[in-house]
Design an enzyme around this catalytic site. Structure first.
Site, PDB file in Angstrom:
ATOM      1  N   GLU A  28       4.391  -4.233   3.931  1.00  0.00           N
ATOM      2  CA  GLU A  28       5.146  -3.222   4.658  1.00  0.00           C
ATOM      3  C   GLU A  28       4.527  -3.091   6.048  1.00  0.00           C
ATOM      4  O   GLU A  28       3.304  -2.994   6.190  1.00  0.00           O
ATOM      5  CB  GLU A  28       5.089  -1.865   3.945  1.00  0.00           C
ATOM      6  CG  GLU A  28       5.753  -0.777   4.793  1.00  0.00           C
ATOM      7  CD  GLU A  28       5.930   0.563   4.072  1.00  0.00           C
ATOM      8  OE1 GLU A  28       5.448   0.715   2.930  1.00  0.00           O
ATOM      9  OE2 GLU A  28       6.562   1.445   4.683  1.00  0.00           O
ATOM     10  N   ASN A  40      10.228   0.109   8.374  1.00  0.00           N
ATOM     11  CA  ASN A  40      10.693   1.497   8.222  1.00  0.00           C
ATOM     12  C   ASN A  40      11.702   1.838   9.309  1.00  0.00           C
ATOM     13  O   ASN A  40      11.444   1.630  10.490  1.00  0.00           O
ATOM     14  CB  ASN A  40       9.505   2.454   8.335  1.00  0.00           C
ATOM     15  CG  ASN A  40       8.593   2.328   7.139  1.00  0.00           C
ATOM     16  OD1 ASN A  40       8.940   2.752   6.042  1.00  0.00           O
ATOM     17  ND2 ASN A  40       7.442   1.715   7.334  1.00  0.00           N
ATOM     18  N   GLU A  74       4.508   3.341  -4.972  1.00  0.00           N
ATOM     19  CA  GLU A  74       3.713   3.512  -3.753  1.00  0.00           C
ATOM     20  C   GLU A  74       2.435   4.277  -4.082  1.00  0.00           C
ATOM     21  O   GLU A  74       2.418   5.091  -5.009  1.00  0.00           O
ATOM     22  CB  GLU A  74       4.478   4.348  -2.723  1.00  0.00           C
ATOM     23  CG  GLU A  74       5.768   3.762  -2.237  1.00  0.00           C
ATOM     24  CD  GLU A  74       6.304   4.568  -1.044  1.00  0.00           C
ATOM     25  OE1 GLU A  74       6.185   4.079   0.065  1.00  0.00           O
ATOM     26  OE2 GLU A  74       6.841   5.669  -1.229  1.00  0.00           O
ATOM     27  N   ASP A  76      13.147   4.676   0.457  1.00  0.00           N
ATOM     28  CA  ASP A  76      11.704   4.908   0.575  1.00  0.00           C
ATOM     29  C   ASP A  76      11.346   6.313   0.093  1.00  0.00           C
ATOM     30  O   ASP A  76      12.185   7.215   0.124  1.00  0.00           O
ATOM     31  CB  ASP A  76      11.322   4.762   2.063  1.00  0.00           C
ATOM     32  CG  ASP A  76       9.851   4.443   2.281  1.00  0.00           C
ATOM     33  OD1 ASP A  76       9.092   4.406   1.301  1.00  0.00           O
ATOM     34  OD2 ASP A  76       9.465   4.226   3.442  1.00  0.00           O
ATOM     35  N   GLU A  78      13.480  -0.317   5.127  1.00  0.00           N
ATOM     36  CA  GLU A  78      13.127   0.835   4.279  1.00  0.00           C
ATOM     37  C   GLU A  78      13.660   2.110   4.917  1.00  0.00           C
ATOM     38  O   GLU A  78      13.301   2.428   6.053  1.00  0.00           O
ATOM     39  CB  GLU A  78      11.608   0.958   4.158  1.00  0.00           C
ATOM     40  CG  GLU A  78      10.968  -0.223   3.485  1.00  0.00           C
ATOM     41  CD  GLU A  78       9.517   0.063   3.080  1.00  0.00           C
ATOM     42  OE1 GLU A  78       9.012   1.179   3.302  1.00  0.00           O
ATOM     43  OE2 GLU A  78       8.896  -0.861   2.522  1.00  0.00           O
TER      44      GLU A  78
HETATM   45  P1  C2E Z   1       5.738   5.081   4.090  1.00  0.00           P
HETATM   46  O1  C2E Z   1       6.817   4.187   4.610  1.00  0.00           O
HETATM   47  O2  C2E Z   1       5.942   5.675   2.755  1.00  0.00           O
HETATM   48  O3  C2E Z   1       4.420   4.184   4.129  1.00  0.00           O
HETATM   49  C1  C2E Z   1       3.399   4.300   3.206  1.00  0.00           C
HETATM   50  C2  C2E Z   1       2.315   5.196   3.714  1.00  0.00           C
HETATM   51  O4  C2E Z   1       1.449   5.518   2.642  1.00  0.00           O
HETATM   52  C3  C2E Z   1       1.439   4.539   4.780  1.00  0.00           C
HETATM   53  O5  C2E Z   1       0.924   5.554   5.638  1.00  0.00           O
HETATM   54  C4  C2E Z   1       0.301   3.997   3.937  1.00  0.00           C
HETATM   55  O6  C2E Z   1      -0.889   3.796   4.655  1.00  0.00           O
HETATM   56  C5  C2E Z   1       0.132   5.128   2.944  1.00  0.00           C
HETATM   57  N1  C2E Z   1      -0.490   4.648   1.716  1.00  0.00           N
HETATM   58  C6  C2E Z   1      -0.341   3.453   1.126  1.00  0.00           C
HETATM   59  N2  C2E Z   1      -1.050   3.369   0.002  1.00  0.00           N
HETATM   60  C7  C2E Z   1      -1.668   4.563  -0.154  1.00  0.00           C
HETATM   61  C8  C2E Z   1      -2.557   5.070  -1.159  1.00  0.00           C
HETATM   62  O7  C2E Z   1      -2.913   4.420  -2.135  1.00  0.00           O
HETATM   63  N3  C2E Z   1      -2.991   6.342  -0.976  1.00  0.00           N
HETATM   64  C9  C2E Z   1      -2.618   7.076   0.107  1.00  0.00           C
HETATM   65  N4  C2E Z   1      -3.114   8.327   0.207  1.00  0.00           N
HETATM   66  N5  C2E Z   1      -1.781   6.623   1.061  1.00  0.00           N
HETATM   67  C10 C2E Z   1      -1.310   5.381   0.926  1.00  0.00           C
HETATM   68  P2  C2E Z   1       1.117   5.495   7.201  1.00  0.00           P
HETATM   69  O8  C2E Z   1       0.902   4.127   7.708  1.00  0.00           O
HETATM   70  O9  C2E Z   1       0.300   6.607   7.748  1.00  0.00           O
HETATM   71  O10 C2E Z   1       2.657   5.806   7.370  1.00  0.00           O
HETATM   72  C11 C2E Z   1       3.189   7.061   7.051  1.00  0.00           C
HETATM   73  C12 C2E Z   1       4.683   7.068   7.208  1.00  0.00           C
HETATM   74  O11 C2E Z   1       5.069   6.915   8.585  1.00  0.00           O
HETATM   75  C13 C2E Z   1       5.380   5.918   6.502  1.00  0.00           C
HETATM   76  O12 C2E Z   1       5.439   6.236   5.154  1.00  0.00           O
HETATM   77  C14 C2E Z   1       6.714   5.910   7.213  1.00  0.00           C
HETATM   78  O13 C2E Z   1       7.573   6.912   6.692  1.00  0.00           O
HETATM   79  C15 C2E Z   1       6.340   6.314   8.621  1.00  0.00           C
HETATM   80  N6  C2E Z   1       6.308   5.091   9.451  1.00  0.00           N
HETATM   81  C16 C2E Z   1       5.329   4.176   9.556  1.00  0.00           C
HETATM   82  N7  C2E Z   1       5.699   3.181  10.427  1.00  0.00           N
HETATM   83  C17 C2E Z   1       6.946   3.495  10.862  1.00  0.00           C
HETATM   84  C18 C2E Z   1       7.893   2.868  11.753  1.00  0.00           C
HETATM   85  O14 C2E Z   1       7.675   1.779  12.299  1.00  0.00           O
HETATM   86  N8  C2E Z   1       9.084   3.514  11.948  1.00  0.00           N
HETATM   87  C19 C2E Z   1       9.394   4.678  11.328  1.00  0.00           C
HETATM   88  N9  C2E Z   1      10.569   5.217  11.569  1.00  0.00           N
HETATM   89  N10 C2E Z   1       8.549   5.282  10.462  1.00  0.00           N
HETATM   90  C20 C2E Z   1       7.333   4.709  10.233  1.00  0.00           C
HETATM   91 MG    MG Z   2       7.012   5.321   1.343  1.00  0.00          MG
HETATM   92 MG    MG Z   3       7.967   2.802   4.047  1.00  0.00          MG
END
Ligand code: C2E
Ligand code: MG
Ligand code: MG
Length: 401
Positions: free
Chosen positions: A178, A236, A354, A297, A268
């Site tokens: 991802e 995403n 996830e 998602d 997603e």
């Molecule tokens: P998401 O799409 O649900 O991505 C998964 C998030 O959960 C990621 O955080 C990831 O680092 C975190 N994660 C994965 N495994 C674990 C785990 O085992 N434990 C915990 N505590 N966390 C875990 P991240 O990278 O901080 O991203 C947060 C959210 O930000 C994403 O959730 C997504 O909704 C949004 N996001 C990230 N990149 C983009 C993007 O390019 N565009 C848009 N529109 N939204 C984005």
């Molecule tokens: Mg997610």
């Molecule tokens: Mg995602």
């Protein structure tokens, strides 16, 4: 057996080699999963960059040559909001106290201020406090980026993309990654989505971000493919970006320019974010017609999940981590997890769990037949140039975390 420290990643910063070794030995003895070390603030920032800023606890000396501990705390406060810190210093107690006030101001979770000398029991107590704070749900304040900071990062193309692997639960085979956006800020370093996605959406800049993420992620996927590593890439998409009617054509054209087919890309869409306009249905349908994957998602966090599941052509259902983490120990969490899995399966979707962090949750997922896992147990997100090496090591180890 309960191993509460096994998932922890701790960064120890001290200019004294003997204190670093002493702390590392104690932490290892206490079962801490990963201990990183650095000899000063500058080195610590470099270490944070290699691990996506994802540490659970910082143990730092305050007086160090080069970047001192106070400046380090400020930078850590900006790049890892809410992270727990334990300071160790021979400075007088009042000075240590004022540093701790400052750290709290920066949104850090201060576990303690140790004087020197300290012993194993002090570290044990600090880890206990760490678990206590986490258990009681201490909030992790984030300091959101301003519209101007976001605009400047987008304008200067300071967008970086980190990747988190997705693996099949039955075979441990890596099926994809991802793409997760980060912004490089001159003052704060690498900033995570929690500090910018909402404001980027509200400020009308999400389309710009999305297009830059698409460019970077598909270029990286093209590079891996040329190296013989074929990975599906999840991107995403916020609802405001999905309203661009030409999005499917755009992504298809960028993919083709890197030699990728739409079947290697999954869009997603967060359940909570989905709008209800006809554009959403239009764009989703055209993504599918072109052969892209389409994932719902954070399933379980939105409001009108069921009607949407029926009316949109999703290929993948990603169960939010709050219904995955701890499922093996909680009947309630497990009930929601199993029903979501059942629903996804009956609707012919591939189901991704996830936030898999604990071995016992992985075992449960295996037992109930979930398809794919993503989470810290497999790997934290990593920069693009680390993916091929990680995938190789994962395969050599037979897919064991
Ligand atoms: P998401 O799409 O649900 O991505 C998964 C998030 O959960 C990621 O955080 C990831 O680092 C975190 N994660 C994965 N495994 C674990 C785990 O085992 N434990 C915990 N505590 N966390 C875990 P991240 O990278 O901080 O991203 C947060 C959210 O930000 C994403 O959730 C997504 O909704 C949004 N996001 C990230 N990149 C983009 C993007 O390019 N565009 C848009 N529109 N939204 C984005
Ligand atoms: Mg997610
Ligand atoms: Mg995602």
């Amino acid at each position: 057996m309960d191993k509460p420290n096994a998932d922890l990643r701790v960064l120890v910063v001290d200019d004294s080699q003997s204190i670093r070794s002493f702390l590392k030995a104690i932490l290892t003895e206490l079962g801490v999963g990963e201990v990183l070390t650095a000899e000063n603030g500058t080195a610590a920032i470099a270490v944070l960059d290699t691990c996506d800023g994802t540490i659970d606890l910082l143990i730092s000396d305050l007086a160090m040559p080069g970047m001192d501990g106070v400046e380090l705390l400020r930078m850590v406060g900006q790049r890892c909001p809410g992270v727990a810190v334990l300071t160790i210093s021979s400075l007088d107690a009042r000075l240590r106290f004022s540093v701790s006030q400052m750290a709290q101001h920066l949104g850090l979770t201060v576990l303690g201020l140790l004087g020197k000398p300290f012993g194993e029991q002090d570290i044990r107590n600090a880890l206990d406090r760490y678990h206590e704070v986490r258990r009681t749900g201490a909030v992790m304040p984030t300091d959101p980026m301003s519209d101007a900071e976001i605009a400047s990062a987008l304008h200067d193309r300071r967008v970086e993309v980190h990747y988190q692997p997705k693996v099949r639960i039955d075979s441990a085979h890596v099926v994809g990654v991802e793409a997760l956006a980060r912004l490089r800020d001159p003052r704060r370093g690498l900033v995570h989505p929690a500090a910018f996605i909402e404001s980027t959406e509200a400020g009308g800049q999400i389309e710009n971000l999305t297009y830059q993420v698409i460019d970077i992620a598909l270029r990286d996927a093209g590079t891996w493919a040329r190296e013989g590593l074929r990975l599906n890439v999840g991107i995403n998409i916020s609802s405001s970006a999905i309203c661009r009617l030409d999005l499917p054509e755009h992504v298809e054209a960028v993919a083709a320019s890197h030699g990728l087919s739409p079947s290697q890309i999954t869009m997603e869409i967060t359940e909570a974010e989905m709008g209800s306009g006809s554009e959403l249905f239009d764009v989703c349908a055209r993504f599918r017609i072109r052969g892209f994957g389409l994932a719902i998602d954070d399933f379980g966090t939105g409001e009108s999940s069921l009607p949407r599941l029926r009316s949109l052509p999703f290929t993948e259902l990603k169960i939010d981590r709050r219904y995955v983490d701890g499922a093996a120990r909680s009947r309630e969490i497990r009930a929601i997890l199993e029903s979501s899995l059942d629903l996804g399966r009956r609707l012919g979707m591939s189901v991704v769990a996830e936030g898999v962090q604990q071995v016992e949750d992985w075992q449960l997922l295996e037992q109930i037949g979930c398809d794919i896992a993503q989470g810290y147990l497999v790997s934290r997100p990593m920069p693009g140039d680390k993916v091929a090496g990680w995938a190789l090591r994962w395969k050599q180890r037979g897919g064991n975390a």
